[in-house]
Design a protein around this motif. Structure first.
Motif, PDB file in Angstrom:
ATOM      1  N   SER A  62       7.202  -9.701   0.837  1.00 48.36           N
ATOM      2  CA  SER A  62       7.900  -9.834  -0.451  1.00 48.36           C
ATOM      3  C   SER A  62       6.974  -9.889  -1.657  1.00 48.36           C
ATOM      4  CB  SER A  62       8.736 -11.118  -0.430  1.00 48.36           C
ATOM      5  OG  SER A  62       7.848 -12.234  -0.387  1.00 48.36           O
ATOM      6  N   VAL A  94       2.859  -4.777  -4.953  1.00 47.15           N
ATOM      7  CA  VAL A  94       4.125  -4.305  -4.380  1.00 47.15           C
ATOM      8  C   VAL A  94       4.924  -5.513  -3.908  1.00 47.15           C
ATOM      9  CG1 VAL A  94       5.128  -2.937  -2.511  1.00 47.15           C
ATOM     10  CG2 VAL A  94       3.063  -2.129  -3.669  1.00 47.15           C
ATOM     11  N   GLN A  95       6.162  -5.591  -4.324  1.00 48.35           N
ATOM     12  CA  GLN A  95       6.993  -6.749  -3.996  1.00 48.35           C
ATOM     13  C   GLN A  95       7.685  -6.568  -2.639  1.00 48.35           C
ATOM     14  OE1 GLN A  95       7.051  -9.620  -6.371  1.00 48.35           O
ATOM     15  NE2 GLN A  95       5.215  -8.355  -6.629  1.00 48.35           N
ATOM     16  N   ASP A 108       8.621  -2.918   2.106  1.00 53.66           N
ATOM     17  CA  ASP A 108       9.827  -2.111   2.344  1.00 53.66           C
ATOM     18  C   ASP A 108      10.238  -1.319   1.111  1.00 53.66           C
ATOM     19  OD1 ASP A 108      10.717  -4.253   0.920  1.00 53.66           O
ATOM     20  OD2 ASP A 108      12.090  -5.004   2.449  1.00 53.66           O
ATOM     21  N   GLU A 109       9.504  -1.527  -0.003  1.00 57.06           N
ATOM     22  CA  GLU A 109       9.712  -0.645  -1.157  1.00 57.06           C
ATOM     23  C   GLU A 109       9.101   0.732  -0.904  1.00 57.06           C
ATOM     24  OE1 GLU A 109       8.152  -2.440  -4.702  1.00 57.06           O
ATOM     25  OE2 GLU A 109       9.750  -3.944  -4.811  1.00 57.06           O
ATOM     26  N   ILE A 110       8.193   0.786   0.103  1.00 58.02           N
ATOM     27  CA  ILE A 110       7.470   2.040   0.364  1.00 58.02           C
ATOM     28  C   ILE A 110       7.825   2.650   1.715  1.00 58.02           C
ATOM     29  CG2 ILE A 110       5.170   3.095   0.390  1.00 58.02           C
ATOM     30  CD1 ILE A 110       4.159   0.336  -0.633  1.00 58.02           C
ATOM     31  N   ASP A 114      -0.312  -1.893  -6.056  1.00 58.72           N
ATOM     32  CA  ASP A 114       0.253  -0.575  -6.392  1.00 58.72           C
ATOM     33  C   ASP A 114      -0.735   0.540  -6.092  1.00 58.72           C
ATOM     34  OD1 ASP A 114       2.572  -1.719  -7.105  1.00 58.72           O
ATOM     35  OD2 ASP A 114       2.418  -1.359  -9.268  1.00 58.72           O
ATOM     36  N   LYS A 160       1.569   4.474   2.475  1.00 60.51           N
ATOM     37  CA  LYS A 160       2.612   5.472   2.752  1.00 60.51           C
ATOM     38  C   LYS A 160       2.030   6.650   3.538  1.00 60.51           C
ATOM     39  CE  LYS A 160       6.656   7.565   1.786  1.00 60.51           C
ATOM     40  NZ  LYS A 160       6.717   8.534   2.861  1.00 60.51           N
TER      41      LYS A 160
END
Ligand code: SF4
Length: 166
Positions: free
Chosen positions: A110, A120-121, A124-126, A82, A89
């Motif tokens: 993942s 971060v899982q 693609d969350e970011i 995190d 980003k």
């Protein structure tokens, strides 16, 4: 004269026609400039892809750049915590368009086996991801396969001819 070629025949031997978009996509896919974002063990495997044995240069993608402003392919290899997420980003945002992203390995794709609050899982969350390469770590052949899949994707892209930065 029986052996003399017509102008039309001569031109056919020396010219080809194509759509501008197809030509630009071909040039883009054949000269990727990767920026490595290596944070863990996958990055070691990434280094071997650049070695003479695997030779990423065969795919026109060996010119690594450590400046996002000079890169069009971000290869994220490793665990992203995190705390690192804003850095990733920012680097992505600094890359000019058009740009692509490969998530190399289970962690980048993942979160891997880190089912933990601080990891971060999946990147693609970011940021948007074009290609996911499985494995812990992926083999060099796996990453090369990912680059080849990305090249196929770039080949078919439409509407990015005049890509400009957001
Ligand atoms: S996917 Fe496996 S090899 Fe790659 S960074 Fe995560 S733990 Fe390391």
């Amino acid at each position: 004269m029986p052996n003399q070629k017509t102008w039309a025949e001569k031109l056919q031997e020396n010219w080809f026609t194509t759509k501008l978009e197809t030509y630009v996509n071909w040039a883009r896919k054949s000269s990727l400039w990767p920026m490595p974002f290596g944070t863990a063990c996958c990055a070691i495997e990434f280094m071997s892809v650049l070695s003479s044995h695997y030779d990423l240069a065969r795919f026109g993608a060996e010119v690594l750049r450590f400046s996002p402003r000079q890169s069009d392919l971000l290869i994220v290899s490793g665990t992203v915590t995190d705390k690192m997420a804003p850095v990733l980003k920012k680097i992505y945002d600094q890359m000019p368009e058009p740009k692509w992203v490969i998530a190399m390995g289970a962690c980048a794709s993942s979160g891997g086996f880190y089912r933990a609050y601080h990891v971060v899982q999946g990147i693609d969350e970011i940021i948007p991801v074009d290609i996911y390469v499985g494995g812990c770590p992926p083999t060099p052949e796996g990453l090369i396969h990912g680059v080849m899949l990305l090249q196929k994707k770039i080949e078919k892209e439409k509407g990015k001819l005049l890509s400009v930065r957001d």
